[in-house]
Design a protein around this motif. Structure first.
Motif, PDB file in Angstrom:
ATOM      1  N   GLY A   8      61.161  14.389  48.534  1.00 46.84           N
ATOM      2  CA  GLY A   8      61.868  15.498  49.161  1.00 46.84           C
ATOM      3  C   GLY A   8      60.935  16.659  49.415  1.00 46.84           C
ATOM      4  N   PHE A   9      61.528  17.762  49.824  1.00 46.84           N
ATOM      5  CA  PHE A   9      60.789  18.961  50.181  1.00 46.84           C
ATOM      6  C   PHE A   9      60.973  20.039  49.123  1.00 46.84           C
ATOM      7  N   LEU A  10      59.916  20.801  48.855  1.00 43.68           N
ATOM      8  CA  LEU A  10      60.018  21.930  47.921  1.00 43.68           C
ATOM      9  C   LEU A  10      60.775  23.074  48.580  1.00 43.68           C
ATOM     10  N   SER A  11      61.753  23.634  47.877  1.00 39.06           N
ATOM     11  CA  SER A  11      62.537  24.730  48.442  1.00 39.06           C
ATOM     12  C   SER A  11      61.944  26.102  48.123  1.00 39.06           C
ATOM     13  N   PHE A  12      61.000  26.160  47.175  1.00 33.70           N
ATOM     14  CA  PHE A  12      60.273  27.412  46.904  1.00 33.70           C
ATOM     15  C   PHE A  12      58.945  27.061  46.250  1.00 33.70           C
ATOM     16  N   ASP A  13      58.015  28.008  46.270  1.00 33.14           N
ATOM     17  CA  ASP A  13      56.716  27.792  45.635  1.00 33.14           C
ATOM     18  C   ASP A  13      56.903  27.540  44.139  1.00 33.14           C
ATOM     19  N   PRO A  14      56.073  26.663  43.553  1.00 28.72           N
ATOM     20  CA  PRO A  14      56.146  26.452  42.104  1.00 28.72           C
ATOM     21  C   PRO A  14      55.945  27.764  41.353  1.00 28.72           C
ATOM     22  N   GLN A  15      56.674  27.919  40.265  1.00 30.09           N
ATOM     23  CA  GLN A  15      56.601  29.142  39.452  1.00 30.09           C
ATOM     24  C   GLN A  15      56.150  28.782  38.050  1.00 30.09           C
ATOM     25  N   GLU A  16      55.066  29.410  37.610  1.00 25.66           N
ATOM     26  CA  GLU A  16      54.499  29.117  36.302  1.00 25.66           C
ATOM     27  C   GLU A  16      54.975  30.134  35.270  1.00 25.66           C
ATOM     28  N   ARG A  17      55.188  29.650  34.057  1.00 22.68           N
ATOM     29  CA  ARG A  17      55.504  30.538  32.935  1.00 22.68           C
ATOM     30  C   ARG A  17      55.020  29.883  31.649  1.00 22.68           C
ATOM     31  N   GLN A  18      55.109  30.599  30.558  1.00 21.77           N
ATOM     32  CA  GLN A  18      54.701  30.065  29.267  1.00 21.77           C
ATOM     33  C   GLN A  18      55.829  30.212  28.258  1.00 21.77           C
ATOM     34  N   THR A  19      55.884  29.261  27.337  1.00 19.30           N
ATOM     35  CA  THR A  19      56.850  29.343  26.252  1.00 19.30           C
ATOM     36  C   THR A  19      56.348  30.362  25.223  1.00 19.30           C
ATOM     37  N   ASN A  20      57.193  30.724  24.268  1.00 19.73           N
ATOM     38  CA  ASN A  20      56.777  31.648  23.203  1.00 19.73           C
ATOM     39  C   ASN A  20      55.602  31.103  22.397  1.00 19.73           C
ATOM     40  N   SER A  21      55.491  29.777  22.329  1.00 16.14           N
ATOM     41  CA  SER A  21      54.388  29.174  21.576  1.00 16.14           C
ATOM     42  C   SER A  21      53.129  28.983  22.422  1.00 16.14           C
ATOM     43  N   GLY A  22      53.165  29.432  23.689  1.00 20.37           N
ATOM     44  CA  GLY A  22      51.977  29.394  24.535  1.00 20.37           C
ATOM     45  C   GLY A  22      51.836  28.177  25.426  1.00 20.37           C
ATOM     46  N   LEU A  23      52.822  27.268  25.415  1.00 23.37           N
ATOM     47  CA  LEU A  23      52.759  26.104  26.293  1.00 23.37           C
ATOM     48  C   LEU A  23      53.041  26.514  27.734  1.00 23.37           C
ATOM     49  N   CYS A  48      63.025  20.699  38.872  1.00 22.50           N
ATOM     50  CA  CYS A  48      61.875  20.006  38.293  1.00 22.50           C
ATOM     51  C   CYS A  48      61.089  20.919  37.364  1.00 22.50           C
ATOM     52  N   THR A  49      60.603  20.337  36.268  1.00 16.74           N
ATOM     53  CA  THR A  49      59.718  21.020  35.332  1.00 16.74           C
ATOM     54  C   THR A  49      58.533  20.112  35.074  1.00 16.74           C
ATOM     55  N   ALA A  50      57.338  20.701  35.134  1.00 16.59           N
ATOM     56  CA  ALA A  50      56.116  19.963  34.827  1.00 16.59           C
ATOM     57  C   ALA A  50      55.347  20.757  33.778  1.00 16.59           C
ATOM     58  N   GLY A  55      51.767  20.475  35.328  1.00 14.77           N
ATOM     59  CA  GLY A  55      52.208  21.740  35.900  1.00 14.77           C
ATOM     60  C   GLY A  55      51.095  22.411  36.688  1.00 14.77           C
ATOM     61  N   GLN A  56      49.879  22.348  36.156  1.00 16.15           N
ATOM     62  CA  GLN A  56      48.741  22.938  36.871  1.00 16.15           C
ATOM     63  C   GLN A  56      48.505  22.208  38.192  1.00 16.15           C
ATOM     64  N   ALA A  57      48.710  20.893  38.209  1.00 19.98           N
ATOM     65  CA  ALA A  57      48.579  20.129  39.457  1.00 19.98           C
ATOM     66  C   ALA A  57      49.590  20.611  40.489  1.00 19.98           C
ATOM     67  N   ALA A  58      50.806  20.909  40.045  1.00 15.73           N
ATOM     68  CA  ALA A  58      51.827  21.434  40.959  1.00 15.73           C
ATOM     69  C   ALA A  58      51.410  22.797  41.497  1.00 15.73           C
ATOM     70  N   MET A  59      50.904  23.660  40.636  1.00 14.00           N
ATOM     71  CA  MET A  59      50.480  24.996  41.069  1.00 14.00           C
ATOM     72  C   MET A  59      49.355  24.917  42.101  1.00 14.00           C
ATOM     73  N   GLN A  60      48.458  23.977  41.930  1.00 14.19           N
ATOM     74  CA  GLN A  60      47.292  23.869  42.816  1.00 14.19           C
ATOM     75  C   GLN A  60      47.584  23.125  44.117  1.00 14.19           C
ATOM     76  N   ASN A  61      48.553  22.218  44.098  1.00 15.77           N
ATOM     77  CA  ASN A  61      48.739  21.324  45.242  1.00 15.77           C
ATOM     78  C   ASN A  61      50.032  21.499  46.025  1.00 15.77           C
ATOM     79  N   LEU A  62      51.003  22.222  45.482  1.00 12.85           N
ATOM     80  CA  LEU A  62      52.308  22.308  46.129  1.00 12.85           C
ATOM     81  C   LEU A  62      52.646  23.724  46.565  1.00 12.85           C
ATOM     82  N   LYS A  63      53.383  23.793  47.670  1.00 10.63           N
ATOM     83  CA  LYS A  63      53.928  25.069  48.133  1.00 10.63           C
ATOM     84  C   LYS A  63      55.252  24.799  48.854  1.00 10.63           C
ATOM     85  N   LYS A  64      56.011  25.845  49.053  1.00  9.03           N
ATOM     86  CA  LYS A  64      57.310  25.732  49.712  1.00  9.03           C
ATOM     87  C   LYS A  64      57.182  24.930  51.005  1.00  9.03           C
TER      88      LYS A  64
END
Length: 107
Positions: A8-23, A48-50, A55-64
Motif C-alpha cells: 500500500g501507500f504511506l499516508s504520512f511521513d514516518p514519525q520517530e520517537r523513543q520509549t522511556n527506556s530509550g528504545l 505500522c510500528t517498526a 525503524g531506522q530503515a523506514a526513516m531513511q527510505n520511506l516518505k508520504k
C-alpha cells in the motif's frame, strides 16, 4: 499469531520517537485499497510500528505517498470513538519491508 503481509501507500511521513527506556520506534500508516465484488473501493488502514534498525530503515527510505510492502505480526484492537461508537484498528509490528520498483505499482 496473526501474520499480515500487505502492499500500500504511506499516508504520512514516518514519525520517530523513543520509549522511556530509550528504545527507538517509528510509526507510519499504510493504506491498502482494493475493490469489492460490486466494484466499489474498499480502503484498509494499517497502523505500522517498526523498532530499532527496522525503524531506522523506514526513516531513511520511506516518505508520504511511497508504495511499500510490509509484513509482520498483526493485532486487532477495539476502541471507542469520540462520538461514543465503537471501532477497530489493525496494527502491524513490521518485521520486513519490500520496495517494489515503480513500474510494478498496479495503479
Amino acid at each position: 499469531m496473526l501474520n499480515i503481509s500487505a502492499f500500500g501507500f504511506l499516508s504520512f511521513d514516518p514519525q520517530e520517537r523513543q520509549t522511556n527506556s530509550g528504545l527507538s520506534l517509528v510509526n507510519f500508516k499504510v493504506v491498502v485499497k482494493k475493490q469489492n465484488r460490486n466494484g466499489e473501493d474498499v480502503v484498509t488502514e494499517l497502523d505500522c510500528t517498526a523498532w530499532g534498525d527496522k525503524g531506522q530503515a523506514a526513516m531513511q527510505n520511506l516518505k508520504k505517498g511511497d508504495f511499500v510492502g510490509i509484513s509482520g505480526a498483526g493485532q486487532l484492537r477495539g476502541f471507542d470513538k469520540k462520538d461514543g461508537s465503537s471501532d477497530t484498528s489493525l496494527s502491524v509490528n513490521v518485521q520486513e519491508y519490500s520496495f517494489p520498483p515503480k513500474s510494478s505499482i498496479p495503479f
